[in-house]
Design a protein around this motif. Structure first.
Motif, mmCIF file in Angstrom:
data_model
loop_
_atom_site.group_PDB
_atom_site.id
_atom_site.type_symbol
_atom_site.label_atom_id
_atom_site.label_comp_id
_atom_site.label_asym_id
_atom_site.label_seq_id
_atom_site.Cartn_x
_atom_site.Cartn_y
_atom_site.Cartn_z
ATOM 1 N N ASP A 70 -0.049 6.167 6.071
ATOM 2 C CA ASP A 70 0.866 7.316 6.042
ATOM 3 C C ASP A 70 2.198 6.837 5.477
ATOM 4 O O ASP A 70 2.809 5.915 6.010
ATOM 5 C CB ASP A 70 1.040 7.807 7.492
ATOM 6 N N ASP A 71 2.658 7.487 4.396
ATOM 7 C CA ASP A 71 3.912 7.044 3.765
ATOM 8 C C ASP A 71 5.118 7.861 4.246
ATOM 9 O O ASP A 71 6.207 7.703 3.725
ATOM 10 C CB ASP A 71 3.806 7.080 2.238
ATOM 11 N N SER A 72 4.907 8.758 5.187
ATOM 12 C CA SER A 72 6.070 9.527 5.636
ATOM 13 C C SER A 72 6.154 9.625 7.151
ATOM 14 O O SER A 72 6.298 10.695 7.711
ATOM 15 C CB SER A 72 6.084 10.912 4.995
ATOM 16 N N VAL A 73 6.043 8.485 7.779
ATOM 17 C CA VAL A 73 6.235 8.440 9.226
ATOM 18 C C VAL A 73 7.260 7.332 9.507
ATOM 19 O O VAL A 73 7.145 6.229 8.978
ATOM 20 C CB VAL A 73 4.887 8.232 9.962
ATOM 21 N N ASP A 74 8.282 7.696 10.266
ATOM 22 C CA ASP A 74 9.368 6.742 10.510
ATOM 23 C C ASP A 74 8.990 5.720 11.568
ATOM 24 O O ASP A 74 8.328 6.050 12.553
ATOM 25 C CB ASP A 74 10.634 7.485 10.969
ATOM 26 N N GLY A 75 9.411 4.490 11.348
ATOM 27 C CA GLY A 75 9.281 3.464 12.379
ATOM 28 C C GLY A 75 7.864 2.987 12.638
ATOM 29 O O GLY A 75 7.593 2.422 13.699
ATOM 30 N N PHE A 76 6.967 3.239 11.737
ATOM 31 C CA PHE A 76 5.576 2.770 11.890
ATOM 32 C C PHE A 76 5.110 2.350 10.490
ATOM 33 O O PHE A 76 4.656 3.177 9.704
ATOM 34 C CB PHE A 76 4.728 3.912 12.463
ATOM 35 N N SER A 77 5.280 1.065 10.192
ATOM 36 C CA SER A 77 5.024 0.583 8.827
ATOM 37 C C SER A 77 3.543 0.681 8.489
ATOM 38 O O SER A 77 2.681 0.701 9.383
ATOM 39 C CB SER A 77 5.475 -0.871 8.694
ATOM 40 N N ALA A 78 3.263 0.707 7.216
ATOM 41 C CA ALA A 78 1.868 0.756 6.763
ATOM 42 C C ALA A 78 1.091 -0.435 7.317
ATOM 43 O O ALA A 78 -0.067 -0.308 7.726
ATOM 44 C CB ALA A 78 1.823 0.783 5.239
ATOM 45 N N GLN A 79 1.764 -1.574 7.334
ATOM 46 C CA GLN A 79 1.089 -2.787 7.828
ATOM 47 C C GLN A 79 0.726 -2.638 9.319
ATOM 48 O O GLN A 79 -0.385 -2.988 9.727
ATOM 49 C CB GLN A 79 2.026 -3.974 7.638
ATOM 50 N N ASP A 80 1.661 -2.102 10.099
ATOM 51 C CA ASP A 80 1.371 -1.893 11.526
ATOM 52 C C ASP A 80 0.291 -0.829 11.719
ATOM 53 O O ASP A 80 -0.560 -0.948 12.605
ATOM 54 C CB ASP A 80 2.645 -1.512 12.290
ATOM 55 N N GLN A 81 0.341 0.197 10.896
ATOM 56 C CA GLN A 81 -0.712 1.228 10.966
ATOM 57 C C GLN A 81 -2.086 0.600 10.737
ATOM 58 O O GLN A 81 -3.065 0.885 11.450
ATOM 59 C CB GLN A 81 -0.479 2.304 9.904
ATOM 60 N N VAL A 82 -2.148 -0.262 9.722
ATOM 61 C CA VAL A 82 -3.427 -0.894 9.374
ATOM 62 C C VAL A 82 -3.893 -1.806 10.513
ATOM 63 O O VAL A 82 -5.077 -1.825 10.859
ATOM 64 C CB VAL A 82 -3.318 -1.661 8.039
ATOM 65 N N ARG A 83 -2.937 -2.531 11.114
ATOM 66 C CA ARG A 83 -3.302 -3.390 12.253
ATOM 67 C C ARG A 83 -3.980 -2.575 13.354
ATOM 68 O O ARG A 83 -5.009 -2.970 13.892
ATOM 69 C CB ARG A 83 -2.049 -4.048 12.840
ATOM 70 N N VAL A 84 -3.373 -1.428 13.669
ATOM 71 C CA VAL A 84 -3.911 -0.566 14.741
ATOM 72 C C VAL A 84 -5.307 -0.066 14.370
ATOM 73 O O VAL A 84 -6.237 -0.096 15.181
ATOM 74 C CB VAL A 84 -2.945 0.622 14.997
ATOM 75 N N ALA A 85 -5.447 0.387 13.138
ATOM 76 C CA ALA A 85 -6.740 0.931 12.695
ATOM 77 C C ALA A 85 -7.819 -0.151 12.709
ATOM 78 O O ALA A 85 -8.946 0.081 13.180
ATOM 79 C CB ALA A 85 -6.597 1.537 11.302
ATOM 80 N N LEU A 86 -7.472 -1.346 12.223
ATOM 81 C CA LEU A 86 -8.460 -2.438 12.180
ATOM 82 C C LEU A 86 -8.848 -2.867 13.599
ATOM 83 O O LEU A 86 -10.027 -3.133 13.869
ATOM 84 C CB LEU A 86 -7.900 -3.639 11.412
ATOM 85 N N GLU A 87 -7.850 -2.924 14.453
ATOM 86 C CA GLU A 87 -8.108 -3.330 15.834
ATOM 87 C C GLU A 87 -9.136 -2.386 16.489
ATOM 88 O O GLU A 87 -9.993 -2.805 17.254
ATOM 89 C CB GLU A 87 -6.774 -3.309 16.606
ATOM 90 N N ALA A 88 -9.031 -1.100 16.147
ATOM 91 C CA ALA A 88 -9.938 -0.112 16.749
ATOM 92 C C ALA A 88 -11.325 -0.137 16.113
ATOM 93 O O ALA A 88 -12.277 0.385 16.681
ATOM 94 C CB ALA A 88 -9.330 1.287 16.615
ATOM 95 N N GLY A 89 -11.407 -0.709 14.914
ATOM 96 C CA GLY A 89 -12.726 -0.773 14.266
ATOM 97 C C GLY A 89 -12.858 0.036 12.984
ATOM 98 O O GLY A 89 -13.980 0.339 12.563
ATOM 99 N N ALA A 90 -11.726 0.388 12.362
ATOM 100 C CA ALA A 90 -11.800 1.101 11.077
ATOM 101 C C ALA A 90 -12.661 0.291 10.105
ATOM 102 O O ALA A 90 -12.609 -0.938 10.085
ATOM 103 C CB ALA A 90 -10.407 1.310 10.501
ATOM 104 N N THR A 91 -13.445 0.999 9.312
ATOM 105 C CA THR A 91 -14.419 0.314 8.452
ATOM 106 C C THR A 91 -13.980 0.241 6.991
ATOM 107 O O THR A 91 -14.612 -0.437 6.183
ATOM 108 C CB THR A 91 -15.781 1.027 8.540
ATOM 109 N N LEU A 92 -12.923 0.957 6.653
ATOM 110 C CA LEU A 92 -12.365 0.885 5.300
ATOM 111 C C LEU A 92 -10.902 1.311 5.382
ATOM 112 O O LEU A 92 -10.559 2.211 6.149
ATOM 113 C CB LEU A 92 -13.139 1.794 4.337
ATOM 114 N N ILE A 93 -10.049 0.651 4.616
ATOM 115 C CA ILE A 93 -8.619 0.962 4.625
ATOM 116 C C ILE A 93 -8.180 1.339 3.212
ATOM 117 O O ILE A 93 -8.519 0.654 2.238
ATOM 118 C CB ILE A 93 -7.780 -0.269 5.080
ATOM 119 N N GLN A 94 -7.419 2.436 3.132
ATOM 120 C CA GLN A 94 -6.810 2.813 1.846
ATOM 121 C C GLN A 94 -5.281 2.781 1.984
ATOM 122 O O GLN A 94 -4.727 3.365 2.926
ATOM 123 C CB GLN A 94 -7.240 4.229 1.440
ATOM 124 N N TYR A 95 -4.630 2.141 1.033
ATOM 125 C CA TYR A 95 -3.162 2.168 0.966
ATOM 126 C C TYR A 95 -2.749 3.338 0.092
ATOM 127 O O TYR A 95 -3.110 3.406 -1.076
ATOM 128 C CB TYR A 95 -2.635 0.856 0.382
#
Ligand code: 3NM
Length: 215
Positions: free
Chosen positions: A17-42
């Motif tokens: 998400d490129d329009s959310v304050d205080g939650f970087s793309a990198q942190d978003q990806v960390r959360v998604a991967l931790e939960a088991g996301a199977t593919l990531i798009q930037y």
């Protein structure tokens, strides 16, 4: 990757998400991967060079988890960052050119919002389509008309390659998308714009049939 392996990776598809304050793309990806996301798009509609290091860092995170990483729209950024693939829209780099730039091993996806677009899109160079919006969404301002679950099923039935449903998907309706033939569900705001992204991502994984700690 074989077509079957790519299909499996489409299941829980997280987009930054490129329009959310205080939650970087990198942190978003960390959360998604931790939960088991199977593919990531930037996805970053206001990408500038200062963001490049973050894209490389996301690429490394995905590699550590053996989760494919694709870049939205920007084929040259995908190449430069060492991404596994690219996702292009109808008005972006044509899929054939994207395939040529990314090479035969890359994952190439294309957005298809209607039956008409499906008919006129060159799907031969593509591994999957992203199709939506399945439900209404505030995340993409220029989203096309909502096509609902019946529209999803029509497109899935006609598409020669797997389809990922997108738009307004959350843990409560993901199962419906699978039941209507989607190979996967792509999500942004149900993880990035909620109070507890970790729990939301875990709920999403569960809805996708991904068991915690499983491969
Ligand atoms: N593409 P959310 S809908 C990036 O219909 C995008 O092609 C869409 O975000 C399409 O999960 C969309 O927050 C936004 O609804 C998806």
């Amino acid at each position: 990757m074989t077509p079957e392996e790519i299909r499996e990776h489409l299941r829980f598809y997280f987009i930054t998400d490129d329009s959310v304050d205080g939650f970087s793309a990198q942190d978003q990806v960390r959360v998604a991967l931790e939960a088991g996301a199977t593919l990531i798009q930037y996805r970053n509609k206001s990408f500038s060079l200062k963001d490049f290091e973050e894209v490389e860092a996301i690429c490394r995170l995905c590699r550590q988890r053996r989760v494919p990483f694709v870049v939205n729209d920007d084929v040259l950024l995908a190449r430069a960052a060492g991404a596994d693939g690219v996702h292009v829209g109808q008005d972006d780099t044509p899929p054939r050119l994207a395939r040529g730039i990314m090479g035969p091993e890359a994952i190439v996806g294309v957005s298809v919002s209607s039956m008409e677009e499906l008919e006129r899109t060159d799907l031969v160079p593509c591994d999957y389509i992203g199709t939506g919006p399945t439900f209404s969404t505030d995340t993409k301002r220029d989203a096309k008309a909502v096509h609902g679950l019946s529209g999803l099923r029509d497109i899935v039935n006609r598409s020669p390659i797997p389809a990922v449903a997108i738009g307004g998907i959350d843990p409560t309706n993901a199962l419906d998308c699978f039941a209507h033939g989607a190979a996967g569900v792509a999500v942004i705001s149900c993880i990035t714009r909620v109070e507890d992204p970790g729990s939301a991502a875990a709920a999403m994984a569960a809805a996708c049939g991904i068991t915690p700690g499983g491969e």
